[in-house]
Design a protein around this motif. Structure first.
Motif, PDB file in Angstrom:
ATOM      1  N   ASP A   1       0.827  -1.202   0.000  1.00  0.00           N
ATOM      2  CA  ASP A   1       0.000   0.000   0.000  1.00  0.00           C
ATOM      3  C   ASP A   1       0.865   1.257   0.000  1.00  0.00           C
ATOM      4  OD1 ASP A   1      -2.347  -1.383  -0.073  1.00  0.00           O
ATOM      5  OD2 ASP A   1      -2.730  -1.289   2.062  1.00  0.00           O
ATOM      6  N   ALA A   2       1.987   1.226   0.707  1.00  0.00           N
ATOM      7  CA  ALA A   2       2.888   2.369   0.706  1.00  0.00           C
ATOM      8  C   ALA A   2       3.483   2.573  -0.686  1.00  0.00           C
ATOM      9  CB  ALA A   2       3.999   2.163   1.734  1.00  0.00           C
ATOM     10  N   LYS A   3       3.796   1.505  -1.376  1.00  0.00           N
ATOM     11  CA  LYS A   3       4.284   1.620  -2.756  1.00  0.00           C
ATOM     12  C   LYS A   3       3.207   2.217  -3.658  1.00  0.00           C
ATOM     13  CE  LYS A   3       7.641  -2.187  -2.673  1.00  0.00           C
ATOM     14  NZ  LYS A   3       7.975  -3.524  -3.229  1.00  0.00           N
ATOM     15  N   GLU A   4       1.975   1.818  -3.422  1.00  0.00           N
ATOM     16  CA  GLU A   4       0.873   2.356  -4.217  1.00  0.00           C
ATOM     17  C   GLU A   4       0.739   3.860  -4.001  1.00  0.00           C
ATOM     18  OE1 GLU A   4      -3.948   1.728  -4.673  1.00  0.00           O
ATOM     19  OE2 GLU A   4      -2.759   0.201  -3.650  1.00  0.00           O
ATOM     20  N   TYR A   5       0.952   4.301  -2.764  1.00  0.00           N
ATOM     21  CA  TYR A   5       0.960   5.735  -2.455  1.00  0.00           C
ATOM     22  C   TYR A   5       2.028   6.443  -3.289  1.00  0.00           C
ATOM     23  CZ  TYR A   5       1.965   9.981   0.235  1.00  0.00           C
ATOM     24  OH  TYR A   5       2.208  11.274   0.603  1.00  0.00           O
ATOM     25  N   ILE A   6       3.222   5.866  -3.364  1.00  0.00           N
ATOM     26  CA  ILE A   6       4.301   6.435  -4.176  1.00  0.00           C
ATOM     27  C   ILE A   6       3.870   6.523  -5.635  1.00  0.00           C
ATOM     28  CG2 ILE A   6       6.650   6.069  -5.014  1.00  0.00           C
ATOM     29  CD1 ILE A   6       6.499   6.913  -2.085  1.00  0.00           C
ATOM     30  N   ASP A   7       3.229   5.478  -6.116  1.00  0.00           N
ATOM     31  CA  ASP A   7       2.792   5.461  -7.513  1.00  0.00           C
ATOM     32  C   ASP A   7       1.814   6.590  -7.810  1.00  0.00           C
ATOM     33  OD1 ASP A   7       4.387   3.307  -7.974  1.00  0.00           O
ATOM     34  OD2 ASP A   7       2.784   1.827  -8.071  1.00  0.00           O
ATOM     35  N   ARG A   8       0.930   6.865  -6.888  1.00  0.00           N
ATOM     36  CA  ARG A   8      -0.039   7.937  -7.126  1.00  0.00           C
ATOM     37  C   ARG A   8       0.627   9.310  -7.142  1.00  0.00           C
ATOM     38  NH1 ARG A   8      -5.692   5.856  -4.264  1.00  0.00           N
ATOM     39  NH2 ARG A   8      -5.665   3.831  -5.288  1.00  0.00           N
ATOM     40  N   LEU A   9       1.698   9.461  -6.369  1.00  0.00           N
ATOM     41  CA  LEU A   9       2.459  10.709  -6.444  1.00  0.00           C
ATOM     42  C   LEU A   9       3.048  10.891  -7.840  1.00  0.00           C
ATOM     43  CD1 LEU A   9       4.444  10.701  -3.060  1.00  0.00           C
ATOM     44  CD2 LEU A   9       2.295  11.867  -3.571  1.00  0.00           C
ATOM     45  N   VAL A  10       3.547   9.813  -8.416  1.00  0.00           N
ATOM     46  CA  VAL A  10       4.124   9.878  -9.757  1.00  0.00           C
ATOM     47  C   VAL A  10       3.058  10.263 -10.773  1.00  0.00           C
ATOM     48  CG1 VAL A  10       5.261   8.563 -11.580  1.00  0.00           C
ATOM     49  CG2 VAL A  10       5.959   8.257  -9.197  1.00  0.00           C
TER      50      VAL A  10
END
Length: 439
Positions: free
Chosen positions: A155-164
């Motif tokens: 889920d934390a990686k998904e958060y990073i992806d949404r920032l991108v």
């Protein structure tokens, strides 16, 4: 799956051999597939196919002809779209700008699909974007029950992806002592994994939380860390591996990653040792920020004599006696001596670290002070002590306060060039909200 984040990446050429055929990718000018562009390729494939767009050829170009940070795309009106930028991250931004023009909306809640697709770009079209802010991103103080310190790694990686997807290009991670790094104090190892300032958020006596929070049993934390709550050493190693995996993911998506920590009132030698411990744990970060403790009026009392003695101890006379530096000093006050001492320790540590030559990330000095007269003196002190070092400035707890403070702190064009600005958006009252949006 919790209500978190997603992302995208791309670069090369792909062809749609018809609206329903699977797109194929050719990375042409990039000399092969790019990990940075992987997510954007996936998103472009999905969303363009969903929209039934008539464009058949998508070309991705990395070119030295565009200044750093600029990106754009063009359509020839005959079914060909070219994305271009100076690097793979810029090409990613061009892709998401194109998808946004089609009607998609990307934010931290996810991707909003338009009810009516934008008209296919059948006429020639060309756009070039020069962002007003070169580095755009989030500073995460990973220490609150409502932030990513309660997320699973995925889920934390998904958060990073949404920032991108939102066309951010930088991530700063701040760790308070004892949270996301281990360091030695003499022969004693200070462990990581003391989440939420070391406080435990138990759930066993709250039926509502027990019902709504499905990833934890009795303790609110990173779900995978709950089983380690009684094993400090294992929990510490888990915290390091979790954060390293998150940083590695952010780097793989093309983000510039900056790690931030507070040396606090220690010695120059201990600060250098802690930096070396941090760099062994996170060797791939782009920058390491050494920032002062928060100065807000509740710190230790001090006198004029004590503060002047601190200035004379750490700085040469022209710096220690500069009028902007000495202006906030009063006969009796709180905080200022500690703030100036920490800047002295950090500046000397950075000078020593920079003597080691290449092979380390960029070192930056951070100032966290919401008392504007103190901030003005501290900023001037840092700029004089380290004129070639970037200053990271947190001057308020909100955007309005930041806007009010900055004109009197960051004055000259050279100051602006050497300064990174943070502005808080605080959600302290929204405990558990992001992990459990259904609440």
């Amino acid at each position: 799956m919790r209500n978190k984040m997603l992302t995208g990446c791309l670069s090369g050429i792909f062809c749609l051999w018809g609206c329903t055929s699977a797109p194929q990718f050719d990375y042409g000018s990039m000399g092969g597939e790019s990990k940075v562009l992987e997510l954007a390729v996936s998103d472009l494939k999905k969303y363009v196919s969903d929209a039934g767009n008539r464009e058949k050829v998508f070309e991705f170009e990395v070119t030295d002809s565009l200044p750093e940070g600029e990106f754009g795309f063009s359509c020839d009106g005959k079914g060909k779209v070219i994305f271009r930028a100076g690097d793979a991250m810029g090409v990613t931004h061009a892709v998401y700008t194109y998808l946004e023009k089609m009607g998609y909306l990307f934010d931290l809640t996810g991707t909003s699909v338009p009810e009516h697709w934008a008209k296919a770009m059948t006429e020639p079209f060309d756009t070039l974007i020069k962002p007003d802010i070169r580095w755009r991103g989030i500073r995460q103080h990973v220490n609150f029950p409502m932030d990513i310190s309660s997320y699973t790694l995925e889920d934390a990686k998904e958060y990073i992806d949404r920032l991108v997807r939102m066309r951010f290009n930088k991530l700063t991670i701040h760790s308070y002592p004892g949270q996301w790094y281990e360091t030695y104090f003499g022969d004693s190892l200070s462990l990581a994994g003391n989440y939420f300032y070391g406080n435990k958020h138990v759930m066993y006596d709250n039926a509502f939380l027990q019902e709504k929070i499905k990833d934890n049993d009795s303790l609110f934390c990173i779900p995978e860390a709950e089983r380690l709550k009684d094993n400090p050493q294992a929990n510490s190693k888990f915290a390091l591996s979790w954060m390293k995996a998150l940083i590695d993911h952010a780097k793989s998506r093309g983000l510039y990653v900056q790690f931030s920590f507070e040396p606090r009132v220690t010695t120059v030698e201990q600060t250098v040792a802690t930096v070396n411990d941090l760099l062994k744990t996170y060797p791939d970060i782009d920058a390491l920020e050494l920032i002062t403790e928060e100065t807000g009026g509740w710190g230790a009392g001090c006198t004029r004599k004590e503060t002047e003695a601190t200035l004379n101890r750490f700085f040469e006379k022209p710096v220690a006696t500069d009028s902007a530096v000495t202006a906030p000093i009063q006969d009796k006050q709180s905080d200022l001596n500690t703030l100036y001492m920490q800047i002295g320790i950090i500046s000397k540590a950075i000078k020593q670290l920079n003597q080691g030559g290449a092979g380390h990330p960029e070192f930056k000095l951070g100032i966290y002070s919401s008392i504007t007269p103190y901030t003005k003196g501290a900023y001037r002190l840092a700029r004089l002590a380290l004129p070639e070092t970037k200053i990271c400035l947190m001057s308020s707890h909100g955007s309005e306060g930041t806007a009010q403070a900055l004109p009197s702190v960051v004055v000259s064009p050279q100051d602006r060039k050497m300064t990174e600005i943070y502005s808080w958006i605080e959600f302290d009252g929204l405990m558990y909200l992001y992990q459990n949006s259904a609440l």
